[in-house]
Structures are given as C-alpha cells and as structure tokens.
Design a protein around this motif. Structure first.
Motif, PDB file in Angstrom:
ATOM      1  N   GLN A 121     138.801   2.905   7.046  1.00 33.68           N
ATOM      2  CA  GLN A 121     139.589   3.615   8.047  1.00 33.68           C
ATOM      3  C   GLN A 121     140.810   4.288   7.422  1.00 33.68           C
ATOM      4  O   GLN A 121     141.122   5.450   7.698  1.00 33.68           O
ATOM      5  CB  GLN A 121     140.041   2.601   9.111  1.00 33.68           C
ATOM      6  N   SER A 180     133.810   7.004  11.179  1.00 31.21           N
ATOM      7  CA  SER A 180     133.767   5.697  10.508  1.00 31.21           C
ATOM      8  C   SER A 180     132.331   5.205  10.447  1.00 31.21           C
ATOM      9  O   SER A 180     131.596   5.333  11.420  1.00 31.21           O
ATOM     10  CB  SER A 180     134.577   4.674  11.295  1.00 31.21           C
ATOM     11  N   ALA A 199     138.630   8.845  13.055  1.00 37.15           N
ATOM     12  CA  ALA A 199     137.848   7.607  13.095  1.00 37.15           C
ATOM     13  C   ALA A 199     138.181   6.788  14.326  1.00 37.15           C
ATOM     14  O   ALA A 199     137.349   6.054  14.833  1.00 37.15           O
ATOM     15  CB  ALA A 199     138.106   6.794  11.848  1.00 37.15           C
ATOM     16  N   LYS A 259     134.772   5.481  16.774  1.00 37.30           N
ATOM     17  CA  LYS A 259     134.722   4.124  16.204  1.00 37.30           C
ATOM     18  C   LYS A 259     133.289   3.617  16.136  1.00 37.30           C
ATOM     19  O   LYS A 259     132.453   3.959  16.965  1.00 37.30           O
ATOM     20  CB  LYS A 259     135.556   3.194  17.069  1.00 37.30           C
TER      21      LYS A 259
END
Lengths: 446, 184
Positions: free
Chosen positions: A82, A97, A129, A133
C-alpha cells in the motif's frame, strides 16, 4: 458506464509489464475471453493502456522510464504494498492493491478508457489503493465450528422462543390458557434446530475435506469402461509443458554436469543441486503451487550456477530432490497421468516412497501396499481398492517422477506374487479396527 | 475379546522405547537402567527388560506393543517375544557407526519371524545425517532380502520416533502389507 451497454465499441490496446507468469496468463485470458472487443493485448510499451506490477524487480525501473518518456499517464499500477502505491504521486495514474477482483480491474480500465476517448471530461482518477481495496478473505470453515454453531444456534433460538412464548401469551392468553407443554415444545424445537445446524456444520466440514482432496487430486470422474478412449484426454497431461518438466530437466542437467542448476522464473529462482541432494527456492510454496497449475508459455532458462550464490538468496524452501519433485508432481498432476502412460500396463513398486516425508496423498499406503505385493494395472488398482481412479493416477504420477515404478515385463515376471491375505477372520477384524483408529485424525498427533 | 501384538526391534538408540511411548494408550512400562558397557557410548540409559505399550480398540480389544532390548546379550528373549506377533517394526539409527550392518544383523536374527509375518523399517536420525539417504537403505534391504529369500520391497520410511504420525504410518503400512483386503 456499463461495459455491456456500449453500442459503438472502440478497441484499445493494453500491454502488461513485469507481471508474474501466472498473473500474465490470467489477465491475457481475461482480455481475450471476456473483453476482446474492447481491449486488445499488445506486448510493446507503445499501447493505449499499460498495466505494470511495481512489486517485481523491473517494475519500478520500467515505470521510471515511462515517466521520463511521458507515457505513464495511462498506467494502471499493481502492488501488494500500500505504501509503495501511496508514494507514487504521478497524476492520472490508477492504482490497484493486490490481490484484486476482476471488477476492480474492469473499473480501472473503464476510467482509463474514458480518459483516453473523452479527454475533455475531467476524470476523478483518484482511484487509489484505498478505493480499490482487496476483498476481505472469506471465513475459513473448520471442523471446530460445530461447538460454536451449537452454542450460537441454541442461544439465539432460546431467545427467539422466549419472545414467541411472550407473544403467544399476549395473543392467546384470553382464548387459550398457557399450558406446561409449551416450554417442552420449544425445547424440542430447539433440539431439532441444533441437530440441523450440527448436521449442516458436519456436512460443511466434510465438504471442506473434499475440497482439500480436490486440490491435491482434482475432481475428475472415473473413466467408464464403455468409452475409455473418448474420455482419455481429460486424465492426461504433458509434464514437459509444466514446471514439473523443467525441474526434471534441471535434475538431469545437474547430474550430468555435476553442478548447481538455476531455474530463473519471474517469481524467483529454483536451485537444483543433485550432489547435495537439495532443491532450494526463494519462491513461496503458495506461488510455486500456482506455477504448477498453468502450462509455461515459453522455454524457461536453465543455467549453471555457483553453489555460493544460493546462500546469498533468502531461500523460503529447502528440500531433498525427491521431496521437492514429489510435491511439484502432485500439484501438477492433480489426478492425471502423463500422456504416454498405458493405463492397462502391469506395474509394480520398486521401493516404497518415503511417505512420512512426502506431501501426503489420500489412500497412498493402500495403493503402495497393493503395488508392492501384487502385479496390477492402474485401472485394476482403483477397482481392487474401491477408490476413485484420480487417487491412483496422482500417486502413480508422483512415484513415476521419482523412478519408483517398475513396468518392465521381464522384471515383473521375476517377482513372485506375494501372499498377502490373513486366513483368520477375527485377526482381520481386530486389525481393521486398528487401521480405523490409526487413520482417525485426532489420533495422528499428540 | 481378542488381542494381537506387534514387535518393535532394532539396535540400542534407534528409538524403540520412544516409538512405543508415542503410540501407546497406557503408561508406558519399561525398564531403563544406567548403561555400563559399550552401550554407554551411544546413550546414557538402556532398556534391560522390555518396553510394553497398548493400543486400546473398541469392545475391549487390544493391540500389544513389545519392544525388545537392543543389546545382543538379551537375544534369548526375542524368540519368546515374537511368538504370536503379526508384524515386526525394525528401527535403525542412521547416525550409528554401521547402520547397514545393524539392519543386516536384525533381519538375520528375526528371519523366521519375518517370513511368517510382515516387516516394516523406520530409519531414525536420517534428517540429521545427510550423508546417508533412504534410497541407500532401500538398496541395502533389497540386497539382504535377495540373499535371505525375503520379500521386497517392504515399507521403509524416515521417522522421528517422537512423532506419533510417523509411527502410525509405519503400523498402517504394516497392516495393509499384511492383508490388502483391509484396505477395502
């Protein structure tokens, strides 16, 4: 904008850089099969959209080169880290991500597409990101769930039954006097629900066990005797097309040259040293397993190495050659056999495999005992032991890779058929009970 | 109510006492004394009588586990111990000075029993002794078996005598080799 609602389709080119072999295969398949009309995969950097994995050794360097050439505007960056994604502040770059869902990639691609086809529109391409997620992992179901399920169900049902009782008392009090039978009824109801929940949990645990087995031996059905030939393809594979074949080749090379052979893969290296009977790798077992599942798209480079070089890498795994090859073969074969194997050829076991140290396969002791003492074929073995053929095929593939199978008729004829049948029924009965006891998972360890 | 017995044998320090302890349901009975002879070089205590353990089954049935004393001077007990046994678990210490010699010695001593029952072999200390491999032990057993007219291959695994799962697997393979119909 929904992908399916577009009438006028303009195909954009997408290129992928510094991705692992597996990810590359998956995404190529994704573009070709699902979104071939909207995106065309290219290999050069000169494409409309670039997808770059910045976790790989060359990822950041590639990105820096793109920035200097001002081609980085239409990049989708992938990373597990991250902070690394956050640190990259180039405008209009989409960050995802890992691990990600295909919906996240579709959303990112659509944003890039919008920006390219409609430059006037001010896109909010701040899909960092944080917004894309990775999905949370699904809960893992284990056998220990049963007591928890029981407690939860019992508690909630008790609460519910009390409420129902209260409500019933309010509603029917004047019409029907409260009897002593209703709490007992509620208890019965609860017991029935608890039993149902228990059985569901047991079924789920059983299914999980089956899934574990499927991961090792696949889920292919048995070949039926009527049309073996037509179904034959699905239980065949070519080891040379997979990582297994490359490792077998490296073992041969290491023996011939008496040297350490390095297999250089995108995810890391595998070092084969036959002289010290070790195979080391800096690739995690999870990644190795994934690598075993897909055919390798191109020839993998093998080169001689210095033994000292192995020490400079952080090896995540260090096993004997046999242990490693067994593991890789089991993961690759998944209930299949090599394409040149005759399923009706009589075979025997040269030595027992070192089962306490190799990746465990279901029914392996039974199959090994059969092959060590009797001349039989693969198809006969499954029939004799009354087990699915895929267990036999997996076990065969692993033993074959280790050279533990004899199928030369002359050698087979020399071996006597060994007597392995106890005469006494009571002895068989007690030993049968002992086997059940030994196979009880709770009895496997202290 | 019936019972059967499995015999554990092998040289001093191969892990017989530990293996029986790992799988037995009862307090393990054994007689360990301070070693006072050649044995002392290999371990501080040694079994002078025998190891005994039990695996309890349903309906009160039992499997008795007997471990022979490792020293040669107690070999008069071996014939008595093996009477009525269904199988022999031979444990060999790979780190001993002559493990192949040990294997040959015990197979020769128990030859009659092996011919009428089933042999399985556990190789201990192999993980810590990379100079020898399980293949070498398999090859050596094949040579001995050919010379003595015994059947081969037999189950042979690397073991840690403290690991119940390793000893369980040895016994399981002994039983399937004894009677393949148990697999159904």
């Amino acid at each position: 904008m929904s992908i399916d609602s577009i009438d006028q389709i303009e195909t954009l080119s997408v290129s992928m850089h510094c991705l692992s072999e597996r990810m590359l295969q998956v995404l190529t398949f994704f573009f070709q099969q699902k979104y071939g009309l909207r995106f065309r995969v290219k290999t050069s950097l000169n494409s409309d959209i670039l997808i770059i994995d910045i976790d790989s050794a060359l990822g950041m360097r590639t990105l820096e080169e793109l920035i200097s050439s001002e081609a980085a505007n239409n990049c989708i960056l992938l990373s597990l880290n991250q902070a690394r994604l956050d640190n990259y502040t180039q405008k209009n770059t989409i960050k995802i991500s890992k691990p990600f869902r295909h919906e996240q990639l579709v959303s990112a691609l659509e944003q890039a597409r919008e920006k390219l086809l409609n430059p006037e529109a001010k896109q909010q391409v701040k899909q960092s990101a944080g917004q894309l997620k990775p999905p949370s992992s699904p809960p893992v179901l284990t056998q220990s769930i049963t007591p928890t399920v029981e407690k939860l169900v019992r508690d909630s049902l008790l609460k519910a039954s009390r409420k129902v009782e209260e409500a019933e008392t309010h509603t029917h009090n004047e019409i029907q006097p409260e009897t002593e039978a209703s709490p007992a009824k509620a208890e019965k109801l609860i017991d029935a629900h608890v039993q149902k929940a228990k059985s569901n949990a047991a079924q789920a645990a059983k299914k999980m066990g089956r899934l574990d087995n499927n991961a090792l031996v696949g889920s292919g059905k048995d070949l039926s005797s009527n049309n073996k030939d037509t179904q034959d393809e699905r239980i065949r594979y070519k080891p040379e097309d997979y990582l297994q074949g490359t490792i077998e080749m490296a073992i041969q090379k290491s023996e011939l040259d008496n040297s350490v052979i390095t297999i250089a893969l995108r995810d890391g290296n595998i070092w084969v040293c036959l002289a010290s009977d070790t195979i080391s790798t800096n690739i995690s077992l999870t990644s190795l397993r994934s690598l075993c599942l897909i055919p390798l798209s191109k020839k993998i480079a093998l080169f001689r190495d210095n033994k000292q070089n192995i020490k400079t890498h952080r090896c995540q795994n260090n096993e004997s050659v046999a242990m490693f090859l067994w593991r890789i073969t089991v993961w690759t074969a998944r209930g299949r056999v090599s394409s040149n194997i005759n399923l009706e050829q009589t075979i025997q076991l040269r030595y027992w495999p070192n089962l306490t140290r190799y990746l465990p396969l279901p029914h392996s002791t039974k199959i090994a005992a059969l092959w060590a003492n009797h001349k039989t074929s693969l198809l006969q073995s499954a029939e004799t032991l009354q087990i699915a053929q895929r267990y036999v095929f997996s076990f065969y593939s692993a033993n074959h890779a280790l050279g533990l199978i004899v199928c030369d008729d002359k050698q087979l004829l020399a071996a006597d058929e060994k007597k392995t049948q106890l005469n006494s029924k009571p002895i068989r009965s007690i030993l049968g009970k002992l086997i059940k006891r030994l196979q009880n998972p709770n009895d496997r360890t202290h | 109510m019936s019972s059967q017995k499995i015999i554990f044998t092998g040289p001093v320090g191969a892990g017989k006492s530990t293996a029986i302890k790992a799988v037995s349901d009862i307090m393990h009975i054994y007689t360990e004394e301070l070693a006072s002879d050649m044995t002392q070089r290999q371990k501080k205590t040694t079994t002078v009588a025998l190891d005994y353990g039990v695996i309890q089954l349903s309906d009160g049935e039992k499997i008795h586990l007997y471990g022979t004393p490792g020293q040669e001077r107690f070999n008069f007990m071996w014939d008595i111990l093996t009477q009525g046994g269904v199988g022999l678990v031979l444990l060999i210490n790979a780190a001993a000075p002559d493990p192949f010699g040990d294997m040959r010695f015990f197979i020769t001593e128990f030859k009659k029993f092996i011919q009428t029952s089933q042999l399985v072999i556990g190789i201990s200390q192999l993980d810590v002794n990379p100079s020898r491999s399980i293949d070498q032990f398999n090859q050596e057993y094949q040579n001995i078996a050919q010379q003595q007219g015994l059947k081969y291959p037999v189950p042979m695994f690397t073991i840690d005598a403290r690991e119940k799962s390793d000893i369980n697997l040895l016994i399981e393979s002994l039983l399937y080799s004894l009677d393949i119909s148990l697999a159904k």
